[in-house]
Design an enzyme around this catalytic site. Sequence first.
Site, PDB file in Angstrom:
ATOM      1  N   HIS A   1     -10.256  -5.626  -3.344  1.00 27.01           N
ATOM      2  CA  HIS A   1      -8.917  -5.833  -2.780  1.00 27.01           C
ATOM      3  C   HIS A   1      -9.026  -6.267  -1.338  1.00 27.01           C
ATOM      4  CE1 HIS A   1      -9.997  -1.536  -2.516  1.00 27.01           C
ATOM      5  NE2 HIS A   1      -9.371  -1.492  -1.350  1.00 27.01           N
ATOM      6  N   LEU A   2      -8.113  -7.141  -0.945  1.00 28.79           N
ATOM      7  CA  LEU A   2      -7.938  -7.487   0.457  1.00 28.79           C
ATOM      8  C   LEU A   2      -6.785  -6.646   0.986  1.00 28.79           C
ATOM      9  CD1 LEU A   2      -7.996 -11.417   0.343  1.00 28.79           C
ATOM     10  CD2 LEU A   2      -9.923  -9.857   0.766  1.00 28.79           C
ATOM     11  N   HIS A   3      -7.003  -6.038   2.159  1.00 31.83           N
ATOM     12  CA  HIS A   3      -5.894  -5.411   2.879  1.00 31.83           C
ATOM     13  C   HIS A   3      -5.301  -6.488   3.791  1.00 31.83           C
ATOM     14  CE1 HIS A   3      -6.993  -1.032   2.245  1.00 31.83           C
ATOM     15  NE2 HIS A   3      -8.186  -1.577   2.016  1.00 31.83           N
TER      16      HIS A   3
ATOM     17  N   ASN B   1     -13.031  -3.511   2.272  1.00 31.04           N
ATOM     18  CA  ASN B   1     -14.023  -2.450   2.429  1.00 31.04           C
ATOM     19  C   ASN B   1     -14.966  -2.454   1.234  1.00 31.04           C
ATOM     20  OD1 ASN B   1     -12.761  -1.552   4.824  1.00 31.04           O
ATOM     21  ND2 ASN B   1     -11.282  -0.368   3.631  1.00 31.04           N
TER      22      ASN B   1
ATOM     23  N   ASP C   1       0.837  -1.204   0.000  1.00 32.83           N
ATOM     24  CA  ASP C   1       0.000   0.000   0.000  1.00 32.83           C
ATOM     25  C   ASP C   1       0.872   1.254   0.000  1.00 32.83           C
ATOM     26  OD1 ASP C   1      -3.237   0.455   0.924  1.00 32.83           O
ATOM     27  OD2 ASP C   1      -1.877   2.172   1.082  1.00 32.83           O
ATOM     28  N   ILE C   2       0.431   2.251  -0.757  1.00 34.26           N
ATOM     29  CA  ILE C   2       1.206   3.496  -0.885  1.00 34.26           C
ATOM     30  C   ILE C   2       1.183   4.307   0.422  1.00 34.26           C
ATOM     31  CG2 ILE C   2      -0.620   5.065  -1.725  1.00 34.26           C
ATOM     32  CD1 ILE C   2       1.382   5.854  -3.992  1.00 34.26           C
TER      33      ILE C   2
ATOM     34  N   GLY D   1     -15.928   2.552   3.561  1.00 32.90           N
ATOM     35  CA  GLY D   1     -14.603   3.159   3.507  1.00 32.90           C
ATOM     36  C   GLY D   1     -13.787   2.738   2.291  1.00 32.90           C
ATOM     37  N   GLN D   2     -14.479   2.258   1.249  1.00 29.99           N
ATOM     38  CA  GLN D   2     -13.760   1.845   0.030  1.00 29.99           C
ATOM     39  C   GLN D   2     -13.460   3.067  -0.828  1.00 29.99           C
ATOM     40  OE1 GLN D   2     -15.946  -0.784  -2.591  1.00 29.99           O
ATOM     41  NE2 GLN D   2     -14.095  -1.503  -3.616  1.00 29.99           N
ATOM     42  N   SER D   3     -12.184   3.296  -1.124  1.00 31.16           N
ATOM     43  CA  SER D   3     -11.823   4.452  -1.955  1.00 31.16           C
ATOM     44  C   SER D   3     -11.444   4.042  -3.373  1.00 31.16           C
ATOM     45  CB  SER D   3     -10.676   5.235  -1.307  1.00 31.16           C
ATOM     46  OG  SER D   3      -9.548   4.407  -1.119  1.00 31.16           O
TER      47      SER D   3
HETATM   48  P1  5GP Z   1      -9.787   1.197   0.210  1.00 31.60           P
HETATM   49  O1  5GP Z   1      -9.853   2.556   0.871  1.00 31.60           O
HETATM   50  O2  5GP Z   1     -10.491   1.221  -1.135  1.00 31.60           O
HETATM   51  O3  5GP Z   1     -10.247   0.073   1.063  1.00 31.60           O
HETATM   52  O4  5GP Z   1      -8.253   0.902  -0.053  1.00 31.60           O
HETATM   53  C1  5GP Z   1      -7.543   1.487  -1.094  1.00 31.60           C
HETATM   54  C2  5GP Z   1      -6.091   1.478  -0.689  1.00 31.60           C
HETATM   55  O5  5GP Z   1      -5.334   1.739  -1.848  1.00 31.60           O
HETATM   56  C3  5GP Z   1      -5.715   2.542   0.347  1.00 31.60           C
HETATM   57  O6  5GP Z   1      -5.164   1.913   1.486  1.00 31.60           O
HETATM   58  C4  5GP Z   1      -4.697   3.426  -0.388  1.00 31.60           C
HETATM   59  O7  5GP Z   1      -3.638   3.876   0.439  1.00 31.60           O
HETATM   60  C5  5GP Z   1      -4.207   2.504  -1.487  1.00 31.60           C
HETATM   61  N1  5GP Z   1      -3.783   3.186  -2.694  1.00 31.60           N
HETATM   62  C6  5GP Z   1      -4.436   4.200  -3.342  1.00 31.60           C
HETATM   63  N2  5GP Z   1      -3.763   4.552  -4.445  1.00 31.60           N
HETATM   64  C7  5GP Z   1      -2.652   3.759  -4.492  1.00 31.60           C
HETATM   65  C8  5GP Z   1      -1.569   3.659  -5.428  1.00 31.60           C
HETATM   66  O8  5GP Z   1      -1.476   4.378  -6.434  1.00 31.60           O
HETATM   67  N3  5GP Z   1      -0.609   2.729  -5.163  1.00 31.60           N
HETATM   68  C9  5GP Z   1      -0.673   1.923  -4.051  1.00 31.60           C
HETATM   69  N4  5GP Z   1       0.314   1.049  -3.891  1.00 31.60           N
HETATM   70  N5  5GP Z   1      -1.694   1.978  -3.170  1.00 31.60           N
HETATM   71  C10 5GP Z   1      -2.666   2.890  -3.388  1.00 31.60           C
END
Ligand code: 5GP
Length: 114
Positions: free
Chosen positions: A100-102, A87, A30-31, A93-95
Amino acid sequence: MENCLFCKIAAGEIPSRKAYEDEIVLAFHDIAPQAPVHVLIIPQRHIMDAYHLEKGDAALLFHMFEVANKLAAELGIAEKGFRIVTNIGEDGGQSVPHLHLHLLGGRSLQWPPG
Ligand code: 5GP
Ligand code: ZN
C-alpha cells in the site's frame, strides 16, 4: 489472499471509506489518519510489499502513483505538497502485509520520520 485485511477490504468483506476504485487498484481513507488527508492506495491483487514487486508489476506501480497524484489534486493537497510512503517489513513499520501507498497531506510533515 486468505486472512489478509486489505484483500478483505478489496473484496468488500470489510467496509472502507473509498476514495477511488477500478479493476487494478483501490484507494480508501485510513482508519487512523496521521494527517488531514491520509489515504491508502492498494493493488486489488495481493502483493506482500514493495520488496516483492516484479518486472511485470511496472504498469501497476505507475498506476498506483497515478491514482495517488489524482487524489492529491482532488483532495486539495497537490499545491502545497504531500508525501507518498510505503513501509516494508517489521523495521519499516509495516503492520499490514499487503502492498500500500500512504498518501499524506494537509499539514506540514516532518522529516526524518521516527
Ligand atoms: P502500515 O503500518 O502497514 O504501513 O499501514 C497500515 C495502515 O492501515 C495504518 O495506517 C492503519 O491505520 C491502516 N488500517 C489498519 N486497519 C485498517 C482498517 O480496517 N481500515 C482502514 N481504513 N485502515 C486500516
Ligand atoms: Zn492481501
